[in-house]
Design a protein around this motif. Structure first.
Motif, short mmCIF file in Angstrom:
data_model
loop_
_atom_site.label_atom_id
_atom_site.label_comp_id
_atom_site.label_asym_id
_atom_site.label_seq_id
_atom_site.Cartn_x
_atom_site.Cartn_y
_atom_site.Cartn_z
N LEU A 173 -44.47 1.75 -21.42
CA LEU A 173 -43.20 2.44 -21.68
C LEU A 173 -43.05 2.76 -23.16
O LEU A 173 -42.61 3.85 -23.53
CB LEU A 173 -42.04 1.58 -21.20
N ALA A 174 -43.42 1.81 -24.02
CA ALA A 174 -43.30 2.02 -25.47
C ALA A 174 -44.15 3.19 -25.92
O ALA A 174 -43.75 3.99 -26.78
CB ALA A 174 -43.71 0.75 -26.21
N SER A 175 -45.34 3.31 -25.34
CA SER A 175 -46.23 4.40 -25.71
C SER A 175 -45.64 5.77 -25.40
O SER A 175 -45.72 6.70 -26.21
CB SER A 175 -47.57 4.23 -24.98
N SER A 176 -45.02 5.90 -24.21
CA SER A 176 -44.46 7.20 -23.82
C SER A 176 -43.09 7.44 -24.44
O SER A 176 -42.79 8.55 -24.89
CB SER A 176 -44.37 7.29 -22.29
N ALA A 177 -42.26 6.40 -24.49
CA ALA A 177 -40.92 6.57 -25.06
C ALA A 177 -40.98 6.77 -26.57
O ALA A 177 -40.15 7.48 -27.14
CB ALA A 177 -40.06 5.35 -24.73
N GLY A 197 -44.39 -7.26 -25.55
CA GLY A 197 -43.59 -6.06 -25.34
C GLY A 197 -42.82 -5.67 -26.59
O GLY A 197 -42.75 -4.49 -26.94
N ALA A 198 -42.26 -6.67 -27.27
CA ALA A 198 -41.53 -6.39 -28.51
C ALA A 198 -42.46 -5.82 -29.57
O ALA A 198 -42.08 -4.92 -30.33
CB ALA A 198 -40.87 -7.67 -29.02
N GLY A 199 -43.70 -6.32 -29.60
CA GLY A 199 -44.67 -5.79 -30.54
C GLY A 199 -45.00 -4.33 -30.27
O GLY A 199 -45.10 -3.51 -31.19
N ARG A 218 -31.94 -10.67 -23.51
CA ARG A 218 -32.51 -11.60 -22.53
C ARG A 218 -33.89 -11.15 -22.04
O ARG A 218 -34.08 -10.81 -20.88
CB ARG A 218 -31.53 -11.78 -21.36
N ASN A 219 -34.85 -11.17 -22.96
CA ASN A 219 -36.19 -10.68 -22.66
C ASN A 219 -37.30 -11.64 -23.06
O ASN A 219 -38.47 -11.26 -23.10
CB ASN A 219 -36.43 -9.33 -23.32
N GLY A 220 -36.94 -12.88 -23.37
CA GLY A 220 -37.96 -13.85 -23.73
C GLY A 220 -38.70 -13.54 -25.02
O GLY A 220 -39.88 -13.88 -25.17
N ILE A 221 -38.02 -12.89 -25.95
CA ILE A 221 -38.64 -12.52 -27.24
C ILE A 221 -38.49 -13.68 -28.22
O ILE A 221 -37.39 -14.21 -28.40
CB ILE A 221 -37.99 -11.25 -27.80
N ALA A 227 -40.43 -10.63 -35.62
CA ALA A 227 -41.13 -10.13 -36.81
C ALA A 227 -41.61 -8.70 -36.61
O ALA A 227 -41.53 -7.86 -37.51
CB ALA A 227 -42.30 -11.05 -37.13
N SER A 228 -42.11 -8.40 -35.41
CA SER A 228 -42.58 -7.03 -35.11
C SER A 228 -41.42 -6.03 -35.17
O SER A 228 -41.57 -4.94 -35.73
CB SER A 228 -43.21 -6.99 -33.71
N LEU A 229 -40.31 -6.42 -34.60
CA LEU A 229 -39.14 -5.52 -34.62
C LEU A 229 -38.59 -5.38 -36.03
O LEU A 229 -38.15 -4.30 -36.44
CB LEU A 229 -38.06 -6.06 -33.68
#
Length: 265
Positions: A173-177, A197-199, A218-221, A227-229
């Motif tokens: 999803l990150a790649s397309s969005a 996913g956050a990365g 609520r995504n288990g980050i 740090a990535s965000l």
């Protein structure tokens, strides 16, 4: 001057758009079918809300026929028991009609098959808002849906809250969005994208200057995801809203995000 009767004869009456909302009334399948047949030839009905009614896969073809023959722009079918078969039928009608701009399929047991149909509809239509909250789409379904997002250039808002998405699906999803030209709001809260996913989202945000709102509650980050965000926020000045409630960022993750916010302007 024109005589009075001539002036009146030249006037054209434009009917007001009709919006039909029948929410939480638990319409039975025969009642939904009767409504669909009644609206099939309507040229003024632009929005239909049937939240909580029993549409199911039996009535979906009737709604599909209605969509092909009227001026509908907005369709809200949350909690309508569509299932895979019903969602595929509606999506096929959207592909044929192309005019639907707002679609709500929340809580309809849409899985991989429905996600594939939605992907095709995204690629072929002019959808601007898509709500899929509470469906078991999963990583595979999210990856398939992301393929349709690549071919779409009109979507502005995508809701995938509580859709069983993990890090793999979020990566697709990150790649397309991340490279989408018009997507401004993305909600993937209450999933399990984790640090991976956050990365992936962080990497996408560094190059994206369109997205303005991202919900990751609520995504288990954890700290690594924070740090990535944080690194992404230092490079991105388009994002206006980032929701991270209910994650396990810890002091290190929070510090990364806060440090980035101080430098982001």
């Amino acid at each position: 001057l024109w005589p009075v009767q001539h002036r009146h004869a030249r006037l054209k009456v434009v009917p007001e758009p009709l919006m039909v909302a029948i929410s939480r009334t638990n319409l039975t399948a025969p009642e939904v079918a009767e409504l669909a047949r009644s609206l099939e030839k309507s040229k003024t009905c632009t929005a239909l809300t049937l939240t909580g009614s029993t549409v199911g896969h039996h009535c979906a073809p009737l709604l599909g026929d209605m969509m092909r023959n009227n001026s509908l722009k907005s369709l809200h079918l949350s909690r309508c028991s569509l299932g895979e078969e019903g969602s595929v039928t509606i999506c096929e009608a959207i592909e044929a009609k192309l005019a639907i701009s707002v679609l709500d399929f929340s809580y309809n047991q849409v899985g991989l098959e429905g996600a594939a149909a939605l992907s095709r509809a995204l690629a072929a239509s002019e959808l601007t808002v898509l709500r899929l909250r509470g469906n078991p789409i999963g990583d595979r379904g999210c990856a398939v849906l992301s393929e349709g997002l690549v071919a779409n250039n009109t979507l502005r808002s995508l809701e995938l809250r509580s859709t069983d998405i993990g890090g793999v699906g979020c990566g697709a999803l990150a790649s397309s969005a991340g490279s989408h030209a018009s997507l401004t709001q993305l909600d993937i809260g209450e999933n399990d994208v984790g640090d991976d996913g956050a990365g992936a989202l962080g990497a996408a945000l560094e190059a994206n200057m369109v997205l303005t709102s991202l919900d990751l509650r609520r995504n288990g980050i954890g700290a690594a995801g924070g740090a990535s965000l944080g690194a992404a926020l230092e490079a991105n000045n388009a994002l206006l809203t980032l929701k991270l409630d209910g994650n396990q960022l810890g002091s290190a993750g929070c510090s990364s995000v806060c440090h980035a916010l101080r430098r982001n302007h």
